[in-house]
Write an enzyme that holds these catalytic residues in place. Structure first.
Site, PDB file in Angstrom:
ATOM      1  CB  SER A 238      49.180  12.775  -3.887  1.00 22.39           C
ATOM      2  OG  SER A 238      49.472  12.158  -5.115  1.00 22.39           O
ATOM      3  CE  LYS A 281      43.293  17.746  -3.675  1.00 22.48           C
ATOM      4  NZ  LYS A 281      44.372  18.524  -3.007  1.00 22.48           N
TER       5      LYS A 281
END
Length: 392
Positions: A238, A281
């Protein structure tokens, strides 16, 4: 550190230039249209379109399910004078950098092909330890079959850059990584250095794709995940997107598009998808919304993410239960067919195109509709219900 793709996402890096000995016809605009049957795209006069084929059948839960594979077709320059029907996805004159291409069967490769079929110039970043194998495979023609565009030409990768998106700049790289023999012979592979190299080589880009992730403890339940493993997943999967956009946005042309890949585990419980990857995520999707605001206001750059369904890629096999997830999707998704990487590539081409000029800050689901389901209809509890199945 190693960056392995999770759920069909994978990390990449590369270096100098790769060129094919075969002369490739430059791809042109891709065109999208739909016919009344809904299952396949309409015929398009430009010769660049999306079509549906049914190469094989799969039996699951005693029902026959046809699996449709979507293929992107490209238009050669010789057909550019022909009238175009449908809405054109025309990326001619655009340049894309795809971070996370190390083989020919993941989402990153499929996105590169769809962008190329629409006319974009392709640059890729490949994870340093995978660089030599990737470049060698390209040179030896191992990927030639996968490079074929629907007009018969080969997808050209203008240049391959080495990249390890875990490190922002040379000062971040620890001595053990610098001394690692898998990094020997490669240089300028941190995010900052790659962005500087692309600027020096090409000046600017229009499309940025983040197709990489890594969770070193992905097979561990969250309660058994170490702090180091959890933070590694967040860093590679991320924050790497924030870093890429931060360093590339100064060389992105206004009106450009940035795309990442996410997974339904960000918002639903997926047992087995552990090690902090579900958290990574979720962070990626939250960051997408914030980045869309900041990049949109300051640079007129659109930021979106695609939540892709399970894909039987080499990287996804590392999770260990990808076949089970594909079977579950076949049994429970509204569209009973196996997801093709090309379908994700086509969605990315749309998001990168002027057709999506007002679309930003979104999570686009490309998973045959599985995200919409509240229960698994293959459960024995529903055996007495008349659950519709695909009859086609």
């Amino acid at each position: 550190m190693a960056a392995t793709a999770a759920s069909g996402l994978q990390m990449a890096t590369a270096r100098p230039c790769i060129s094919s000995s075969r002369r490739v016809v430059k791809a042109g605009a891709a065109v999208v249209g739909a016919n009344s049957k809904g299952a396949s795209w309409s015929k398009l006069a430009s010769g660049s379109h999306i079509s549906s084929i049914q190469p094989f059948q799969r039996t699951f839960m005693s029902s026959s399910v046809k699996l449709n594979k979507v293929v992107t077709k490209a238009m050669s320059e010789s057909s550019e004078s022909k009238p175009v029907s449908g809405l054109p996805i025309d990326l001619r004159g655009k340049r894309a950098f795809i971070a996370g291409v190390a083989d020919d069967n993941g989402y990153g490769w499929a996105i590169a092909k769809s962008l190329a079929a629409s006319g974009a110039e392709i640059l890729v970043g490949t994870w340093v330890p995978a660089l030599n194998i990737f470049e060698s495979s390209l040179r030896r023609g191992k990927f030639d079959e996968s490079r074929v565009l629907p007009d018969g030409s080969l997808m050209e990768i203008t240049k391959v850059y080495p990249l390890d998106a875990v490190f922002d700049n040379p000062e971040d790289v620890p001595e053990d990584v610098k001394a690692n023999k898998r990094y020997a012979g490669s240089s300028k592979w941190t995010v900052q250095e790659v962005a500087e190299s692309v600027k020096q080589d090409f000046g600017s880009i229009d499309i940025l794709v983040h197709s990489l992730a890594n969770g070193p403890e992905v097979t561990k339940p969250l309660l058994e995940t170490s702090r180091k493993g959890y933070l590694a997943a967040i860093s590679a999967s991320s924050y790497s997107y924030i870093s890429l956009l931060k360093h590339f946005i100064p060389i992105m042309n206004p009106g450009g598009s940035s795309i990442s890949l996410t997974y339904i585990a960000s918002e639903r419980i997926i047992p087995g998808y552990g090690g902090g990857m579900s958290s990574a995520k979720a962070a990626l999707e939250s960051d997408t919304r914030v980045l869309a605001f900041e990049a949109g206001r300051k640079h007129r750059i659109r930021v979106n993410t695609i939540s892709a369904g399970p894909l039987r890629s080499r990287a996804a096999k590392a999770i260990g239960f990808i076949d089970t997830m594909i079977e579950y999707s076949l049994a429970n998704a509204p569209l009973q067919k196996e997801l093709s990487a090309d379908e994700v590539g086509n969605a990315a081409a749309f998001l990168a195109s002027p057709l999506a000029s007002a679309v930003t800050g979104t999570v686009m689901y490309v998973d045959n509709g599985l995200n919409a389901m509240g229960v698994g209809v293959d459960s024995p509890i529903f055996k007495d219900l008349d659950i519709p199945t695909d009859k086609h």
